[in-house]
Design a protein around this motif. Structure first.
Motif, mmCIF file in Angstrom:
data_model
loop_
_atom_site.group_PDB
_atom_site.id
_atom_site.type_symbol
_atom_site.label_atom_id
_atom_site.label_comp_id
_atom_site.label_asym_id
_atom_site.label_seq_id
_atom_site.Cartn_x
_atom_site.Cartn_y
_atom_site.Cartn_z
ATOM 1 N N LEU A 62 2.246 -1.143 0.471
ATOM 2 C CA LEU A 62 1.013 -0.881 1.200
ATOM 3 C C LEU A 62 1.238 -0.157 2.527
ATOM 4 C CD1 LEU A 62 -1.081 -4.136 0.645
ATOM 5 C CD2 LEU A 62 -1.101 -2.013 -0.634
ATOM 6 N N MET A 63 2.494 -0.005 2.943
ATOM 7 C CA MET A 63 2.759 0.687 4.201
ATOM 8 C C MET A 63 3.734 1.853 4.013
ATOM 9 S SD MET A 63 2.872 -2.507 6.908
ATOM 10 C CE MET A 63 2.718 -1.474 8.352
ATOM 11 N N LYS A 152 3.561 -5.323 13.083
ATOM 12 C CA LYS A 152 2.798 -4.082 13.229
ATOM 13 C C LYS A 152 1.340 -4.297 12.837
ATOM 14 C CE LYS A 152 6.472 -0.667 12.355
ATOM 15 N NZ LYS A 152 6.893 0.441 11.478
ATOM 16 N N LEU A 153 1.150 -5.058 11.776
ATOM 17 C CA LEU A 153 -0.202 -5.312 11.285
ATOM 18 C C LEU A 153 -1.051 -6.001 12.347
ATOM 19 C CD1 LEU A 153 -2.366 -5.556 9.078
ATOM 20 C CD2 LEU A 153 -1.227 -7.641 8.300
ATOM 21 N N PHE A 154 -0.591 -7.118 12.858
ATOM 22 C CA PHE A 154 -1.372 -7.863 13.838
ATOM 23 C C PHE A 154 -1.501 -7.121 15.166
ATOM 24 C CE2 PHE A 154 -0.386 -11.425 10.996
ATOM 25 C CZ PHE A 154 -1.640 -12.007 10.905
ATOM 26 N N SER A 155 -0.451 -6.404 15.545
ATOM 27 C CA SER A 155 -0.507 -5.648 16.792
ATOM 28 C C SER A 155 -1.534 -4.532 16.710
ATOM 29 C CB SER A 155 0.876 -5.071 17.103
ATOM 30 O OG SER A 155 0.858 -4.365 18.320
ATOM 31 N N SER A 156 -1.562 -3.820 15.586
ATOM 32 C CA SER A 156 -2.523 -2.725 15.404
ATOM 33 C C SER A 156 -3.946 -3.242 15.291
ATOM 34 C CB SER A 156 -2.166 -1.921 14.135
ATOM 35 O OG SER A 156 -0.891 -1.354 14.240
ATOM 36 N N SER A 321 2.368 6.688 10.561
ATOM 37 C CA SER A 321 1.645 6.900 9.304
ATOM 38 C C SER A 321 1.639 5.660 8.421
ATOM 39 C CB SER A 321 2.256 8.079 8.525
ATOM 40 O OG SER A 321 3.585 7.791 8.141
ATOM 41 N N GLU A 322 2.593 4.764 8.618
ATOM 42 C CA GLU A 322 2.649 3.542 7.808
ATOM 43 C C GLU A 322 1.516 2.573 8.126
ATOM 44 O OE1 GLU A 322 6.590 2.069 8.410
ATOM 45 O OE2 GLU A 322 7.479 3.398 6.920
ATOM 46 N N THR A 323 0.728 2.879 9.160
ATOM 47 C CA THR A 323 -0.419 2.032 9.497
ATOM 48 C C THR A 323 -1.720 2.577 8.903
ATOM 49 O OG1 THR A 323 -0.876 3.214 11.580
ATOM 50 C CG2 THR A 323 0.683 1.374 11.673
ATOM 51 N N ILE A 324 -1.639 3.552 8.009
ATOM 52 C CA ILE A 324 -2.835 4.224 7.496
ATOM 53 C C ILE A 324 -3.787 3.249 6.806
ATOM 54 C CG2 ILE A 324 -1.620 4.875 5.370
ATOM 55 C CD1 ILE A 324 -4.423 6.848 7.087
#
Length: 508
Positions: A62-63, A152-156, A321-324
């Motif tokens: 997913l990333m 990264k998920l929670f930070s974003s 880009s992995e946070t798309i």
């Protein structure tokens, strides 16, 4: 914090609480370390299939894959997916049944290092120790990449600092893994595969909608030089394309070779209740892998069109880009209460793919330390109760090391996973195949293949590949070949296996 963000957070908290609850429920079923590490070989066909693939499809599903597709188009990620799909099918077809049968016959081996040691009657226990150390060396950074993805998920999402977000995520994963062991990890993996599937489908449909429809997505992709070609790769900085050479295609497809050596996947084969049902598991697993990876790549391509519409920023680096998928889910959450729920489940899907891999890696690494090194190699005799405590403490210690390695929020999930994948594929993959299919393979050949495969991954990655040009090949391919060659040469140059080993092989 806005109402839709709070709603997403609540959905994710409920999801994580449920995972811990599963760990608590299964903790009562662990009577000994055999149950903790292999579930007493009681997995059904559906759980075997989906837990194997969910534990395989880490945060790169997913990333990593969408992020790579977003930046460079189809070629790099497309050939990777083809290799992984073929490797998945062949691993189930060639390895699953025979390993299930052989591991039970070889003194009821419950870990991969133990299987190698028992298979070759290695009295020195060198195979046991080296393979256990390799599992720790490659799984710790692999686990760290999962923790980093959660951070990264929670930070974003919530604007919280990366470090505490990453640590809290690690605590949740450690909690249900240390409590419930293999059965908890496998059951939560089944649940997580369902959540992952939902996340992929929801985001790709919504992404196409906000990007202006399918025709607009295709038109935007065609406007980029080499973006949709399998034989060219797009450079997001210069906007130009470069040829995707045959040797690069070969090395990228070689990702599929990694499956033969993945301990957390191979353990699912060993833990299934019946080898006769593995055919059903193979079909379920292969279909799910092909569909999920195809959608994952499509999300990256759709994400570019969403960027062009001005709904999200344009990315030029892999870490961004992995946070798309996160960005798309946040846009989705702005469309009402139902969409908040869908977005929350979608983002829980990222947690799912990360947690499903991290829990399995923690178990495999912990078994290597507590079972193979402390108990088997060093010979510490401890009671069943203390063995369970040691297993759980080992999970905790390995997780702490993973957290320390995940302190850098700018690290690329895809790059970390690719290196660890090569390490396992080259060190364990050839040895697993020769162990199962070549009667003449002996302990010396096994040891040579194990060491050379692991060592060559490091040598090629850090000394040869940086030379560029024709040497710029994914380290898994040359390391896999070197390991195969040395297994054959050393086995033939040394004494053949004993009659006892040959008879056991033939009985399988």
């Amino acid at each position: 914090m806005s109402g839709n963000v709070i709603g997403i957070l609540l959905v994710m908290i409920v999801y994580m609480f449920f995972m811990v609850l599963v760990g608590i429920l299964y903790s009562r079923r662990n009577k000994d370390v055999n149950d903790f590490y292999l579930g007493g070989r009681k997995l059904g066909p559906l759980v075997t299939a989906m837990s194997a693939e969910a534990s395989d499809m880490s945060s790169y599903l997913l990333m990593g894959l969408p992020g790579l597709a977003y930046l460079s188009g189809v070629a790099d990620v497309g050939w990777t997916v083809i290799g992984l799909a073929v490797g998945t099918y062949l691993n189930w077809l060639l390895v699953s049944k025979r390993l299930r049968r052989y591991s039970a016959k070889a003194n009821n081996s419950i870990t991969i290092p133990e299987f190698f040691s028992n298979r070759f009657r290695d009295k020195s226990k060198s195979l046991l120790a080296i393979s256990a150390l390799l599992i720790v060396v490659f799984f710790v950074p692999y686990t760290a990449s999962g923790f980093a993805a959660c951070g990264k998920l929670f930070s974003s999402l919530f604007g919280v600092p990366y470090l505490p977000a990453m640590i809290i995520s690690a605590i949740i994963i450690v909690a249900y893994t240390a409590l419930g062991g293999f059965l908890a990890a496998s059951t939560t993996d089944l649940i997580q595969s369902i959540v992952m599937t939902f996340a992929l489908v929801a985001i790709v449909i919504f992404g196409i909608h906000v990007a202006g429809g399918w025709d607009n997505v295709v038109s935007n992709a065609h406007s980029l030089d080499g973006y949709l070609s399998f034989f060219e790769t797009h450079d997001p900085v210069s906007g130009e394309s470069s040829p995707y050479k045959p040797i690069t295609i070969l090395s990228t497809v070689a990702w599929g070779l990694g499956y033969f050596g993945m301990p957390h996947i191979l353990l699912r084969f060993m833990g299934t209740e019946s080898e006769d049902k593995l055919k059903i598991s193979r079909r379920i697993a292969t279909v799910w892998v092909v569909i999920s990876m195809a959608i994952s790549v499509l999300i990256g391509i759709v994400g570019y069109s969403v960027s062009k519409e001005g709904l999200i920023e344009t990315f030029t680096e892999s870490g961004q880009s992995e946070t798309i998928i996160i960005k798309l889910a946040m846009i989705l959450s702005e469309n009402g209460a139902l969409c908040v729920l869908v977005a929350g489940l979608t983002l829980a899907g990222i947690l799912a793919c990360t947690m499903s891999t991290s829990d399995s890696q923690l178990l495999a690494a912990a078994s290597s330390v507590s079972q193979n090194l402390i108990s088997d190699f060093f010979g510490f005799k401890i009671s069943p109760k203390k063995a369970m405590l040691t297993a759980r403490l080992t999970v905790l210690v390995i997780a702490i090391i993973g957290v320390l390695l995940a302190l850098n929020p700018d690290s690329s999930v895809f790059k970390i996973v690719s290196f660890a994948w090569a390490g396992f594929g080259a060190s364990f993959g050839p040895l697993m195949l020769f162990s199962l299919f070549w009667k003449r393979c002996n302990r010396n050949g096994a040891l040579a293949g194990l060491i050379s495969g692991g060592a060559m991954v490091f040598i090629w990655k850090f000394a040869i590949r940086p030379l560029g040009g024709s040497w710029d090949i994914y380290e898994l391919l040359p390391a896999f070949i070197v390991s195969c060659v040395l297994i054959i040469v050393v086995s033939l140059a040394t004494a053949p296996p004993s009659k006892e080993i040959v008879e056991e092989f033939e009985s399988i």
